[in-house]
Design a protein around this motif. Structure first.
Motif, PDB file in Angstrom:
ATOM      1  N   VAL A  56      11.738 -29.267 -43.027  1.00 37.75           N
ATOM      2  CA  VAL A  56      11.639 -30.035 -41.786  1.00 37.75           C
ATOM      3  C   VAL A  56      13.019 -30.230 -41.171  1.00 37.75           C
ATOM      4  O   VAL A  56      14.042 -30.052 -41.836  1.00 37.75           O
ATOM      5  N   GLY A  57      13.023 -30.623 -39.916  1.00 34.18           N
ATOM      6  CA  GLY A  57      14.285 -30.895 -39.226  1.00 34.18           C
ATOM      7  C   GLY A  57      14.081 -30.894 -37.734  1.00 34.18           C
ATOM      8  O   GLY A  57      13.055 -30.439 -37.231  1.00 34.18           O
ATOM      9  N   ILE A  58      15.064 -31.400 -37.028  1.00 37.93           N
ATOM     10  CA  ILE A  58      14.987 -31.437 -35.573  1.00 37.93           C
ATOM     11  C   ILE A  58      15.207 -30.038 -35.012  1.00 37.93           C
ATOM     12  O   ILE A  58      15.622 -29.131 -35.741  1.00 37.93           O
ATOM     13  N   PRO A  59      14.970 -29.815 -33.708  1.00 35.69           N
ATOM     14  CA  PRO A  59      15.201 -28.488 -33.120  1.00 35.69           C
ATOM     15  C   PRO A  59      16.660 -28.043 -33.232  1.00 35.69           C
ATOM     16  O   PRO A  59      17.583 -28.857 -33.137  1.00 35.69           O
ATOM     17  N   ASN A  60      16.838 -26.747 -33.446  1.00 40.52           N
ATOM     18  CA  ASN A  60      18.149 -26.102 -33.400  1.00 40.52           C
ATOM     19  C   ASN A  60      19.092 -26.521 -34.526  1.00 40.52           C
ATOM     20  O   ASN A  60      20.305 -26.428 -34.397  1.00 40.52           O
ATOM     21  N   VAL A  61      18.523 -26.976 -35.654  1.00 40.77           N
ATOM     22  CA  VAL A  61      19.371 -27.388 -36.775  1.00 40.77           C
ATOM     23  C   VAL A  61      19.545 -26.252 -37.790  1.00 40.77           C
ATOM     24  O   VAL A  61      20.324 -26.364 -38.732  1.00 40.77           O
ATOM     25  N   GLY A  62      18.812 -25.147 -37.590  1.00 45.15           N
ATOM     26  CA  GLY A  62      19.011 -23.960 -38.424  1.00 45.15           C
ATOM     27  C   GLY A  62      17.965 -23.737 -39.501  1.00 45.15           C
ATOM     28  O   GLY A  62      18.231 -23.051 -40.489  1.00 45.15           O
ATOM     29  N   LYS A  63      16.758 -24.274 -39.313  1.00 47.89           N
ATOM     30  CA  LYS A  63      15.707 -24.122 -40.347  1.00 47.89           C
ATOM     31  C   LYS A  63      15.327 -22.658 -40.573  1.00 47.89           C
ATOM     32  O   LYS A  63      15.236 -22.202 -41.708  1.00 47.89           O
ATOM     33  N   SER A  64      15.093 -21.939 -39.480  1.00 44.97           N
ATOM     34  CA  SER A  64      14.652 -20.543 -39.615  1.00 44.97           C
ATOM     35  C   SER A  64      15.736 -19.666 -40.228  1.00 44.97           C
ATOM     36  O   SER A  64      15.456 -18.810 -41.073  1.00 44.97           O
ATOM     37  N   THR A  65      16.986 -19.894 -39.831  1.00 42.49           N
ATOM     38  CA  THR A  65      18.102 -19.138 -40.427  1.00 42.49           C
ATOM     39  C   THR A  65      18.196 -19.437 -41.922  1.00 42.49           C
ATOM     40  O   THR A  65      18.398 -18.530 -42.748  1.00 42.49           O
ATOM     41  N   PHE A  66      18.043 -20.715 -42.287  1.00 39.21           N
ATOM     42  CA  PHE A  66      18.059 -21.101 -43.699  1.00 39.21           C
ATOM     43  C   PHE A  66      16.966 -20.375 -44.476  1.00 39.21           C
ATOM     44  O   PHE A  66      17.214 -19.801 -45.546  1.00 39.21           O
ATOM     45  N   ILE A  67      15.747 -20.385 -43.950  1.00 36.59           N
ATOM     46  CA  ILE A  67      14.619 -19.764 -44.650  1.00 36.59           C
ATOM     47  C   ILE A  67      14.846 -18.265 -44.822  1.00 36.59           C
ATOM     48  O   ILE A  67      14.641 -17.706 -45.907  1.00 36.59           O
ATOM     49  N   ASN A  68      15.287 -17.594 -43.767  1.00 40.41           N
ATOM     50  CA  ASN A  68      15.528 -16.149 -43.851  1.00 40.41           C
ATOM     51  C   ASN A  68      16.641 -15.817 -44.842  1.00 40.41           C
ATOM     52  O   ASN A  68      16.554 -14.853 -45.605  1.00 40.41           O
ATOM     53  N   THR A  69      17.695 -16.628 -44.862  1.00 35.23           N
ATOM     54  CA  THR A  69      18.808 -16.407 -45.793  1.00 35.23           C
ATOM     55  C   THR A  69      18.362 -16.664 -47.220  1.00 35.23           C
ATOM     56  O   THR A  69      18.671 -15.884 -48.136  1.00 35.23           O
ATOM     57  N   TYR A  70      17.617 -17.742 -47.416  1.00 40.14           N
ATOM     58  CA  TYR A  70      17.149 -18.109 -48.755  1.00 40.14           C
ATOM     59  C   TYR A  70      16.170 -17.071 -49.308  1.00 40.14           C
ATOM     60  O   TYR A  70      16.224 -16.701 -50.473  1.00 40.14           O
ATOM     61  N   ALA A  71      15.305 -16.591 -48.426  1.00 38.88           N
ATOM     62  CA  ALA A  71      14.299 -15.612 -48.858  1.00 38.88           C
ATOM     63  C   ALA A  71      14.889 -14.205 -48.981  1.00 38.88           C
ATOM     64  O   ALA A  71      14.314 -13.348 -49.658  1.00 38.88           O
ATOM     65  N   GLY A  72      16.023 -13.973 -48.318  1.00 41.38           N
ATOM     66  CA  GLY A  72      16.621 -12.646 -48.364  1.00 41.38           C
ATOM     67  C   GLY A  72      15.921 -11.641 -47.486  1.00 41.38           C
ATOM     68  O   GLY A  72      16.071 -10.433 -47.620  1.00 41.38           O
ATOM     69  N   ARG A  73      15.127 -12.147 -46.537  1.00 41.06           N
ATOM     70  CA  ARG A  73      14.417 -11.269 -45.609  1.00 41.06           C
ATOM     71  C   ARG A  73      14.047 -12.083 -44.368  1.00 41.06           C
ATOM     72  O   ARG A  73      14.069 -13.300 -44.390  1.00 41.06           O
ATOM     73  N   ALA A  74      13.706 -11.377 -43.290  1.00 40.17           N
ATOM     74  CA  ALA A  74      13.342 -12.062 -42.050  1.00 40.17           C
ATOM     75  C   ALA A  74      11.906 -12.571 -42.130  1.00 40.17           C
ATOM     76  O   ALA A  74      10.960 -11.807 -42.020  1.00 40.17           O
TER      77      ALA A  74
END
Length: 282
Positions: A126-144
């Motif tokens: 969770v998090g507010i808009p534009n805090v980097g959730k999607s970038t975090f998930i993609n980096t953590y998962a190692g894929r888009a």
């Protein structure tokens, strides 16, 4: 300047989160390390009051390192597991798995006693808009796995992502809350880009930012823009417009363009690493 932005999809997203909270063991909350207090949605505390919490202070590469350390201690005192990360460069990401396991230790132990083995921890991001959730998930998962963007409102729906045999993540849209009781919170959210720029007065926002940085970090603005420390914020914008060729038709200075330039340089870290909130004020 008044700050408020709560589009209709956020109401729907909050209702969905209330349903999904029953399915998860842990809330992973991303905050912006430059404004660790203002970038926390108070509704999340109410929604997840009986869940384990992990706070990721993202964009730590753009924040003041000493203040990041102080904020990390503040959150740990509040009973939250905390990791400082920069999801884009992967800094700090290797620490997250152990923190997830530590935060869910009691749950894993309960499962073991009931004979349930190898059930993955289910975590809601969770998090507010534009805090980097999607970038975090993609980096953590190692894929888009999730759509990314440098403006608020990119993630519109939820999705489950299986990271490994130990962890499943539920991605959620960024949501704000209906009313900012403190307009300073709204200002801070506007400065980092969590409120849509096209509803803001850019010149006023840039002048407020310059005044804030000049009082908190003396000398930095003067050095960056080649101005005198005692110069007014409006004067600095005029000098930036002249120096950077921000012109309208007829060679008239474009203050709006100069203001956007200053705000963009703050958001990208070009001016320097700043944290504009202090845990001592909480």
């Amino acid at each position: 300047m008044q700050f408020q932005w709560y589009p209709g999809h956020m109401t729907k997203a909050k209702r969905q989160m209330q349903e999904d909270i029953k399915l998860i063991d842990l809330i992973i909350e991303l905050v912006d390390a430059r404004i660790p207090f203002s970038s926390r949605n108070p509704d999340i505390d109410e929604l997840g009051k009986n869940k384990a919490r992990l706070i990721l202070m993202n964009k730590a590469d753009l924040a003041d390192p000493k203040k990041t350390e102080a904020w990390s201690g503040y959150f740990k005192e509040k009973g939250c597991f905390t990791v400082c990360v920069d999801a884009r460069s992967k800094k700090g990401m290797k620490l997250i798995q152990n923190e997830i396991m530590a935060a869910c230790k009691e749950k894993i132990e309960r499962d073991r006693k009931r004979g349930i083995k190898n059930r993955p921890v289910r975590a809601m991001v969770v998090g507010i808009p534009n805090v980097g959730k999607s970038t975090f998930i993609n980096t953590y998962a190692g894929r888009a796995c999730a759509k990314t963007g440098n403006k608020p409102g990119v993630t519109k729906g939820k999705q489950w992502i299986r990271l490994n045999k130990n962890v499943e993540l539920l991605d959620t849209p960024g949501i704000l809350w209906p009313k900012f009781e403190d307009q300073k919170v709204g200002l801070h959210l506007a400065l980092i880009g969590s409120i849509k720029d096209d509803i803001l007065n850019t010149e006023e926002l840039a002048e407020t930012l310059l005044n804030l940085l000049m009082s908190s970090y003396p000398g930095v603005i003067a050095e960056r823009y080649g101005v005198k420390e005692e110069e007014t914020a409006a004067g600095i914008l005029e000098m930036v417009a002249k120096a950077r060729g921000c012109l309208k038709k007829g060679d008239e200075l474009d203050y709006g363009k100069a203001a956007s330039l200053v705000i963009d340089e703050f958001r990208s870290g070009t001016i320097g690493r700043f944290t504009i909130e202090d845990p001592k004020d909480r």
